[in-house]
Write an enzyme that holds these catalytic residues in place. Structure first.
Site, mmCIF file in Angstrom:
data_model
loop_
_atom_site.group_PDB
_atom_site.id
_atom_site.type_symbol
_atom_site.label_atom_id
_atom_site.label_comp_id
_atom_site.label_asym_id
_atom_site.label_seq_id
_atom_site.Cartn_x
_atom_site.Cartn_y
_atom_site.Cartn_z
ATOM 1 N N HIS A 87 45.205 31.808 -8.945
ATOM 2 C CA HIS A 87 44.861 31.383 -10.305
ATOM 3 C C HIS A 87 45.416 32.297 -11.403
ATOM 4 O O HIS A 87 44.736 32.589 -12.380
ATOM 5 C CB HIS A 87 43.342 31.272 -10.448
ATOM 6 C CG HIS A 87 42.745 30.126 -9.690
ATOM 7 N ND1 HIS A 87 43.448 28.990 -9.357
ATOM 8 C CD2 HIS A 87 41.482 29.932 -9.217
ATOM 9 C CE1 HIS A 87 42.653 28.159 -8.699
ATOM 10 N NE2 HIS A 87 41.469 28.696 -8.600
ATOM 11 N N HIS B 182 39.464 24.090 -14.430
ATOM 12 C CA HIS B 182 38.644 24.385 -13.257
ATOM 13 C C HIS B 182 37.163 24.055 -13.487
ATOM 14 O O HIS B 182 36.274 24.809 -13.092
ATOM 15 C CB HIS B 182 38.808 25.854 -12.883
ATOM 16 C CG HIS B 182 38.573 26.155 -11.434
ATOM 17 N ND1 HIS B 182 37.333 26.032 -10.837
ATOM 18 C CD2 HIS B 182 39.422 26.565 -10.464
ATOM 19 C CE1 HIS B 182 37.424 26.379 -9.567
ATOM 20 N NE2 HIS B 182 38.687 26.702 -9.311
ATOM 21 N N GLU C 291 40.482 19.574 -9.240
ATOM 22 C CA GLU C 291 41.544 20.254 -9.978
ATOM 23 C C GLU C 291 42.879 19.517 -9.808
ATOM 24 O O GLU C 291 43.470 19.538 -8.735
ATOM 25 C CB GLU C 291 41.678 21.690 -9.483
ATOM 26 C CG GLU C 291 40.386 22.494 -9.516
ATOM 27 C CD GLU C 291 40.442 23.672 -8.570
ATOM 28 O OE1 GLU C 291 41.353 24.520 -8.732
ATOM 29 O OE2 GLU C 291 39.596 23.748 -7.660
#
Length: 330
Positions: A104, A174, A295
């Site tokens: 991420h 997210h 996502e």
């Protein structure tokens, strides 16, 4: 629509909250991390409840960054194997913040940056420049992410980016959804009904990196082609049947039979990461399974998988991605 001061970082940098309201839906977006702090939508009786997991104050996000509640994730959403990738003959090293992999965007990804905000029609546009070398990624990346509400309350997130040097980009939001009510004690999301238009998924190794195989979901616990209960124990990428599209196409639907709330997901992206939120731990106010993340993104470890859809962005090109979350009742 209005904005208000939400707090300040330890160094004094102010953080603002933008409140969007339209079509019976209310959404709050923070300049810190591009976080969607909350989304409130009506149930079948018209009662407005929050359906996105988040914290009431800025300190909650600073103290608990791990779950990425509502975060705008980048420069690369999901995992990159071994924290490195090669591009045009050069190898780039990234923070291994999900040992042994990068996750991420690194230790200080886009979810931990303060974005500039500008009001646009029925929404807010967030912008920032990610400098060359930030978290190990090459190229100066100029970004905009726009959150808007449509006439019927649908939430549209549009991403755009350009670069001055070859790089990789993979952005997502997210948010964890709980259509029964995203407040502690409202019950988990594992009993929600979920449909995903994907006949294949990408199995992973023990570190959650794709093996490179496209596996059929038929006859497995990963098969959501017909709506069924979400359950638990899933953190995997689905290969959407539609592939990459210029305009958002509906690919998934999440529903809560008790409240009647229905969430539809449409996207231009080729993949959808389903995460059932199994690793929430104290002192978080939420229990494992209290929210489910859907996502929309390119596949994990694409920079190291030439057979996956490419995430390379070059000078002169424009990265564009769009996802629409629609709300209804039945």
């Amino acid at each position: 629509m209005r904005s208000e001061l939400f707090g300040a970082l330890p160094d004094g940098t102010p953080v603002h909250r933008w409140i969007l309201e339209r079509g019976g839906v209310r959404v709050r977006v923070l300049t810190y991390g591009g976080i969607m702090q909350s989304a409130e939508v009506p149930d079948r009786s018209g009662r407005l409840d929050p359906v996105a997991l988040g914290f009431d104050d800025l300190q909650g996000y600073l103290d608990h960054p791990g779950p990425y509640f509502g975060a705008l994730v980048g420069r690369y959403a999901n995992r990159i194997a071994g924290g490195e990738f090669a591009l045009d003959g050069r190898t780039y090293s990234l923070a291994r913040n999900n040992d042994p992999n990068a996750l991420h965007g690194g230790r200080a990804g886009f979810d931990k940056r303060v974005w500039e905000a500008t009001e646009v029609g029925h929404g807010v546009r967030l912008t920032r420049v990610s400098p060359d070398g930030e978290e190990g990624y090459p190229g100066r990346l100029a970004l905009s992410v726009t959150y808007t509400l449509g006439e019927t309350g649908e939430l549209r997130i549009a991403y755009e980016a350009t670069t001055d040097a070859p790089t990789v980009v993979n952005l997502t939001n997210h948010t964890y959804w709980n259509l029964a009510g995203a407040v502690p004690g409202s019950g988990g999301a594992g009993g929600h009904e979920l449909r995903i238009d994907a006949a294949r998924m990408t199995p992973t190794d023990e570190t959650q990196i794709p093996t490179g195989v496209y596996a059929d979901v038929g006859g497995t616990r990963f098969d959501f082609r017909t709506a069924r209960k979400v359950g638990d124990g899933i953190d995997h990428n689905y290969v959407l049947d539609k592939g990459i599209t210029e305009r958002p196409v509906e690919v998934a639907e999440l529903s809560d039979p008790a409240s009647g709330r229905v969430l539809s997901v449409a996207t231009t992206e080729p993949g959808l990461q389903l995460y059932t939120g199994d690793h929430f731990e104290e002192p978080l106010p939420f229990a494992p399974g209290d929210g489910v993340a859907l996502e929309t993104q390119h596949f994990p470890d694409s920079p190291n998988r030439p057979d996956f859809p490419s995430t390379v962005l070059r000078p002169g090109g424009v990265y564009r991605s769009e996802t629409v979350y629609g709300f209804s009742v039945r």
